[in-house]
Design a protein around this motif. Structure first.
Motif, PDB file in Angstrom:
ATOM      1  N   THR A 143      61.819  22.536 196.692  1.00 20.39           N
ATOM      2  CA  THR A 143      62.615  21.392 197.167  1.00 20.39           C
ATOM      3  C   THR A 143      61.895  20.053 197.052  1.00 20.39           C
ATOM      4  OG1 THR A 143      61.807  21.711 199.441  1.00 20.39           O
ATOM      5  CG2 THR A 143      63.843  22.869 198.806  1.00 20.39           C
ATOM      6  N   SER A 144      60.601  20.059 196.806  1.00 19.63           N
ATOM      7  CA  SER A 144      59.831  18.819 196.762  1.00 19.63           C
ATOM      8  C   SER A 144      60.304  17.911 195.625  1.00 19.63           C
ATOM      9  CB  SER A 144      58.345  19.140 196.567  1.00 19.63           C
ATOM     10  OG  SER A 144      57.633  17.979 196.167  1.00 19.63           O
ATOM     11  N   PRO A 145      60.452  16.612 195.890  1.00 18.45           N
ATOM     12  CA  PRO A 145      60.817  15.679 194.810  1.00 18.45           C
ATOM     13  C   PRO A 145      59.749  15.595 193.720  1.00 18.45           C
ATOM     14  CG  PRO A 145      60.207  14.489 196.810  1.00 18.45           C
ATOM     15  CD  PRO A 145      60.313  15.931 197.183  1.00 18.45           C
ATOM     16  N   LEU A 146      58.530  16.029 194.046  1.00 21.90           N
ATOM     17  CA  LEU A 146      57.446  15.992 193.060  1.00 21.90           C
ATOM     18  C   LEU A 146      57.342  17.291 192.279  1.00 21.90           C
ATOM     19  CD1 LEU A 146      54.963  14.543 191.858  1.00 21.90           C
ATOM     20  CD2 LEU A 146      53.615  15.471 193.765  1.00 21.90           C
ATOM     21  N   TYR A 147      57.486  18.427 192.932  1.00 26.15           N
ATOM     22  CA  TYR A 147      57.191  19.724 192.297  1.00 26.15           C
ATOM     23  C   TYR A 147      58.429  20.505 191.832  1.00 26.15           C
ATOM     24  CZ  TYR A 147      52.649  18.833 194.443  1.00 26.15           C
ATOM     25  OH  TYR A 147      51.469  18.268 194.818  1.00 26.15           O
ATOM     26  N   ALA A 148      59.555  20.347 192.532  1.00 28.99           N
ATOM     27  CA  ALA A 148      60.744  21.128 192.185  1.00 28.99           C
ATOM     28  C   ALA A 148      61.230  20.793 190.783  1.00 28.99           C
ATOM     29  CB  ALA A 148      61.852  20.858 193.204  1.00 28.99           C
ATOM     30  N   ASP A 149      61.530  21.819 190.014  1.00 31.28           N
ATOM     31  CA  ASP A 149      62.021  21.650 188.647  1.00 31.28           C
ATOM     32  C   ASP A 149      61.008  20.901 187.773  1.00 31.28           C
ATOM     33  OD1 ASP A 149      63.973  22.293 186.819  1.00 31.28           O
ATOM     34  OD2 ASP A 149      65.075  20.426 187.073  1.00 31.28           O
ATOM     35  N   ASN A 150      59.743  21.002 188.167  1.00 32.83           N
ATOM     36  CA  ASN A 150      58.681  20.325 187.435  1.00 32.83           C
ATOM     37  C   ASN A 150      57.475  21.253 187.340  1.00 32.83           C
ATOM     38  OD1 ASN A 150      57.043  18.359 186.226  1.00 32.83           O
ATOM     39  ND2 ASN A 150      56.411  17.527 188.208  1.00 32.83           N
ATOM     40  N   LEU A 151      56.806  21.442 188.456  1.00 33.20           N
ATOM     41  CA  LEU A 151      55.697  22.392 188.502  1.00 33.20           C
ATOM     42  C   LEU A 151      56.212  23.807 188.759  1.00 33.20           C
ATOM     43  CD1 LEU A 151      52.572  22.611 188.442  1.00 33.20           C
ATOM     44  CD2 LEU A 151      52.620  22.459 190.930  1.00 33.20           C
ATOM     45  N   VAL A 152      57.313  23.916 189.509  1.00 34.13           N
ATOM     46  CA  VAL A 152      57.911  25.214 189.843  1.00 34.13           C
ATOM     47  C   VAL A 152      59.415  25.133 189.613  1.00 34.13           C
ATOM     48  CG1 VAL A 152      58.303  26.919 191.660  1.00 34.13           C
ATOM     49  CG2 VAL A 152      56.123  25.727 191.541  1.00 34.13           C
ATOM     50  N   SER A 153      59.986  26.198 189.054  1.00 38.63           N
ATOM     51  CA  SER A 153      61.429  26.237 188.821  1.00 38.63           C
ATOM     52  C   SER A 153      62.176  26.335 190.146  1.00 38.63           C
ATOM     53  CB  SER A 153      61.795  27.426 187.926  1.00 38.63           C
ATOM     54  OG  SER A 153      61.450  28.641 188.559  1.00 38.63           O
ATOM     55  N   LYS A 154      63.467  26.007 190.108  1.00 39.13           N
ATOM     56  CA  LYS A 154      64.252  25.995 191.342  1.00 39.13           C
ATOM     57  C   LYS A 154      64.400  27.377 191.963  1.00 39.13           C
ATOM     58  CE  LYS A 154      66.864  21.819 190.267  1.00 39.13           C
ATOM     59  NZ  LYS A 154      68.182  21.221 189.936  1.00 39.13           N
ATOM     60  N   ASP A 155      64.306  28.432 191.113  1.00 39.28           N
ATOM     61  CA  ASP A 155      64.406  29.789 191.671  1.00 39.28           C
ATOM     62  C   ASP A 155      63.059  30.306 192.172  1.00 39.28           C
ATOM     63  OD1 ASP A 155      63.002  30.352 189.359  1.00 39.28           O
ATOM     64  OD2 ASP A 155      64.587  31.548 188.429  1.00 39.28           O
ATOM     65  N   GLY A 156      62.001  29.507 191.994  1.00 41.80           N
ATOM     66  CA  GLY A 156      60.687  29.863 192.520  1.00 41.80           C
ATOM     67  C   GLY A 156      59.964  30.962 191.770  1.00 41.80           C
ATOM     68  N   LYS A 157      60.446  31.318 190.567  1.00 44.28           N
ATOM     69  CA  LYS A 157      59.828  32.422 189.827  1.00 44.28           C
ATOM     70  C   LYS A 157      59.058  31.977 188.586  1.00 44.28           C
ATOM     71  CE  LYS A 157      63.066  35.974 191.388  1.00 44.28           C
ATOM     72  NZ  LYS A 157      63.989  37.061 190.988  1.00 44.28           N
ATOM     73  N   THR A 158      59.144  30.699 188.258  1.00 43.35           N
ATOM     74  CA  THR A 158      58.441  30.194 187.080  1.00 43.35           C
ATOM     75  C   THR A 158      57.619  28.979 187.476  1.00 43.35           C
ATOM     76  OG1 THR A 158      60.258  30.916 185.659  1.00 43.35           O
ATOM     77  CG2 THR A 158      58.676  29.392 184.704  1.00 43.35           C
TER      78      THR A 158
END
Length: 791
Positions: A143-158
């Motif tokens: 959910t972080s504006p910095l890490y979500a869909d950037n460092l970690v995928s939204k499903d938390g598996k990548t």
């Protein structure tokens, strides 16, 4: 010419020595041959956007980093998975040329547990530090504006593992000086001494690039070997510009070697079936290979690197040299059959004399066709035009020197009587005679369809589509694009706003609006900016946006390690700039780069109210788009100019205005057909397909010159246009057919390549060959029969 014939036919000893010395010298240079797939080959030299981008990189660093996508089946934060990732990170950092490795283990966390504004300066939370709440960390990453869909995928598996490689400061400084001097050269601001210095620096930069590429290739091999050890608990793909560069060089090298060998084998088989004699296979193939190797050595000697665009130069030179030698072989066999008692050296000399003019003229017109590439403004495209112009010249010279020398050292061939009427060419002659009007109607229809296709031509192509779906590049880019926020970076730089940002609430609101707008676009993935930091601070302040003097104090208290992630990449207080980084979804099939750039520019200027000169849109997406637009513009503009120049050459060659007009009409068609087919099939112009039109023009014009030259010779016998057409089809038509079929099948081998542009190149070059053959054995003779020009 008498001296030349004596040197290569009657007394060839000295010529043999000189030829061997020339060939051996350049072939020994092949060890210095280099391939280049760097970003320099994907941008427009002299582009103002390029110069601006280079200046921005001084403040914010390069895009040259590797990304490893780390995908698991269960949960990234399970203890066994974290242990697995920790071990991978350790092994990656142990590689000599790796400068840093960034993972979910070491990035600063702000909500795991939640930090207040006052806690930011005193607490450094991360998984590596052992003070992170893993349950909360999992939520923050998603959910972080910095890490979500950037460092970690939204499903938390990548997750992304960022690997930064070490650079060479001396190399970077030389490249910087080169770029600055190139910018001055564009504006004619360099003296003669400075131009000399620039050429010297460019050579040094090329040498630096070779060293760097070799080191990078070794490092990526080591990284891949490391990754392979960890595939038991994660699905891993390597991505990033350095890897793409390395793999493209591998594809180019593979195509250069494997497909050249396949082309040689196939051509040998076809020649054996056509001529049914070992001599007529070895001589053309041997001369073709020697010519292509010699040109490769010349490129190595001159320090010219082969790029994506010019990667098929070896195959092209093989077939163009083969074309000349096949014409020589066919004419020699015709003369030998009609004059079996003629002295051997006279037979060879007559062959050279009769074929010199048409082959010389075809070479000149081919050079003009490839010369059209010189106005592209893209250095690798320009170099390809120069390479091929030089290559076809060498092909002509080598063929006319080596063919008579080799023949003279062999015993006189006993040419068995063969049928000079080939069924295919005879059918085309009959068709031209009987169904000429139908032919003209069909051509008009095809031209109409091609014009419709040309109007649909575009340069909007996706880099991801350059690679087959089973390649690591395609799979890695697709995963990163869909799971980790996009691939190709686009940047927006706002000038002289860094200091005002902390005190001006309206400015912060405008930047937030722009950030949210960019995030809402279908084409965009992850958007990062100084507003990302503001969103983090707002969460830490109980969802209340901090402002004014208090905000400036908070900014100064952020730990230095965290600033490297949330502040420094998006604000430069030294230059006063604010920076937004937008990653674009390459997998979006509706992506239109120019339209996207214009849409963003209009929103910032018209909807928000920023002056157009107060912000700049830059990044690799802009540079690549500039290059593609330049390709499109130069292609359309130069085709007309090329045909005008070829028409002038026809006037010089044929010495007849009407015959020149009739010759130019059919030879407009192959390039029109090619562009039309591409448009109708929605295949965009790119770095490789842009060259096909020039090749189509060169091939078509070559056939026309050979046919008309023979037609004029045959016409003198009885002044009968119809009978002359049949004789021409049964003589030069044979050579044209053999050459076209051999080359067509050779280029179709490229469909086996992993590099999609190479496949298009092979298919469309084959189509160009066949269409050039057909129009010059049907439409051209029909026009001559209709208008009966003065021969």
């Amino acid at each position: 010419m008498k001296y030349f014939y004596n040197a290569v036919i009657k007394k060839p000893g000295g010529s043999v020595v000189l030829l061997l010395l020339f060939v051996i010298f350049f072939i020994t240079q092949i060890t210095n041959f280099q391939l280049d797939a760097s970003s320099d080959s994907l941008v427009l030299e002299g582009d103002n956007n390029l110069r601006y981008y280079q200046s921005i990189k001084k403040n914010y660093g390069s895009d040259d980093y590797l990304v490893i996508s780390y995908q698991v089946k269960d949960n990234l934060l399970y203890p066994k998975q974290l242990k697995h990732l920790t071990s991978l990170k350790k092994d990656l950092k142990a590689i000599e040329q790796v400068r840093s490795v960034t993972t979910i283990l070491d990035v600063p966390l702000f909500q795991s547990p939640p930090l207040s504004l006052t806690d930011l300066a005193s607490k450094d939370i991360s998984i590596d530090n052992g003070n992170a709440n893993l349950a909360l960390a999992g939520k923050e990453f998603k959910t972080s504006p910095l890490y979500a869909d950037n460092l970690v995928s939204k499903d938390g598996k990548t997750s992304a593992v960022l690997v930064v490689l070490k650079d060479n400061k001396q190399f970077k400084e030389r490249r910087k000086i080169r770029n600055e001097m190139r910018a001055k050269r564009v504006n004619n601001e360099l003296s003669k001494e400075e131009l000399t210095k620039l050429r010297s620096i460019e050579k040094q930069v090329m040498q630096d690039a070779t060293i760097q590429n070799n080191l990078q290739n070794k490092t990526i091999t080591q990284i891949r070997a490391t990754i392979d050890k960890y595939r038991d608990k994660a699905n891993l793909f390597l991505g990033g510009l350095p890897m793409i560069t390395t793999d493209i060089i591998g594809y180019i090298g593979n195509d250069l070697v494997i497909f050249s060998l396949a082309v040689i084998a196939l051509m040998s088989l076809i020649l054996a079936l056509i001529f049914k004699g070992i001599r007529w296979v070895i001589i053309p193939i041997g001369i073709s290979i020697t010519g292509a190797l010699t040109m490769t050595g010349i490129l190595a000697f001159l320090g010219w690197k082969v790029t994506i665009i010019s990667s098929n130069f070896f195959s092209l030179l093989l077939v163009m040299t083969l074309s000349v030698t096949i014409h020589l072989v066919v004419r020699y066999r015709e003369l030998a059959q009609s004059n079996p008692d003629l002295e051997y050296y006279t037979l060879i000399q007559n062959t050279l004399e009769e074929m010199l003019k048409p082959c010389l003229f075809t070479t000149m017109t081919t050079i003009v066709a490839f010369g059209s590439l010189l106005v592209s403004g893209i250095r690798p495209v320009i170099d390809f035009g120069l390479m091929m112009s030089m290559g076809v010249t060498i092909a002509l010279a080598l063929s006319f020197v080596a063919f008579p020398i080799i023949m003279r050292f062999l015993p006189k061939a006993q040419v068995s009587k063969f049928n000079t009427e080939l069924g295919f060419t005879y059918i085309l002659a009959k068709f031209s005679e009987r169904f000429g009007n139908h032919l003209l109607a069909a051509m008009v229809l095809l031209i109409g369809l091609s014009i419709v296709g040309i109007n649909k031509l575009s340069v909007e192509n996706r880099f991801i589509d350059y690679f087959k779906q089973n390649t690591e590049i395609n799979q890695g880019l697709t995963l990163i694009d869909k799971k980790l926020g996009g691939t190709v970076p686009l940047e927006i730089i706002f000038d002289e706003l860094a200091e005002d940002y902390w005190y001006d609430e309206d400015l912060r609101a405008d930047i937030h609006k722009i950030h949210q707008y960019l995030d809402s676009l279908d084409e965009t993935g992850k958007v990062l900016s100084i507003d990302t930091l503001m969103q983090i601070l707002t969460r830490a302040n109980n969802d209340k946006t901090p402002g004014g003097f208090f905000l400036n104090i908070i900014k100064s208290q952020i730990p230095e390690g965290a600033k490297g992630h949330v502040l420094y990449p998006y604000m430069s207080e030294d230059s006063g700039q604010l920076r937004m980084v937008i990653r674009i979804h390459e997998t979006n099939k509706n992506l239109k780069r120019s339209a996207l750039i214009e849409k963003i520019k209009n929103y910032i200027a018209k909807d928000i109210g920023f002056k157009e000169d107060s912000f700049h849109i830059t990044g690799m997406l802009v540079l690549y788009n500039d290059m593609l637009q330049s390709l499109f513009n130069s292609q359309i503009k130069t085709i007309i100019m090329v045909f005008v120049m070829i028409f002038i050459m026809f006037l010089f060659i044929f010495k007849s205005f009407s015959l020149s007009i009739l010759a130019i009409i059919p030879n407009i068609l192959p390039s029109v057909f090619i562009l039309g087919i591409m448009g109708l099939m929605n295949i965009p112009l790119d770095l490789m397909t842009i060259t096909i039109s020039a090749i189509a023009i060169g091939i078509g014009v070559d056939d026309a010159i050979h046919y008309i030259h023979r037609f004029k010779t045959e016409f003198k016998k009885d002044q009968d246009y119809l009978a002359t057409m049949y004789r021409s089809h049964n003589s030069i038509g044979l050579a044209m057919f053999y050459t076209s079929i051999t080359i067509t099948l050779g280029f179709l081998i490229l469909i086996l390549s992993n590099f999609i542009p190479s496949i298009y190149f092979g298919v469309f070059t084959a189509i160009a060959m066949l269409s050039a053959l057909l129009v010059n054995l049907t439409l051209l003779p029909k026009l001559i029969l209709i208008f009966k020009p003065k021969i």
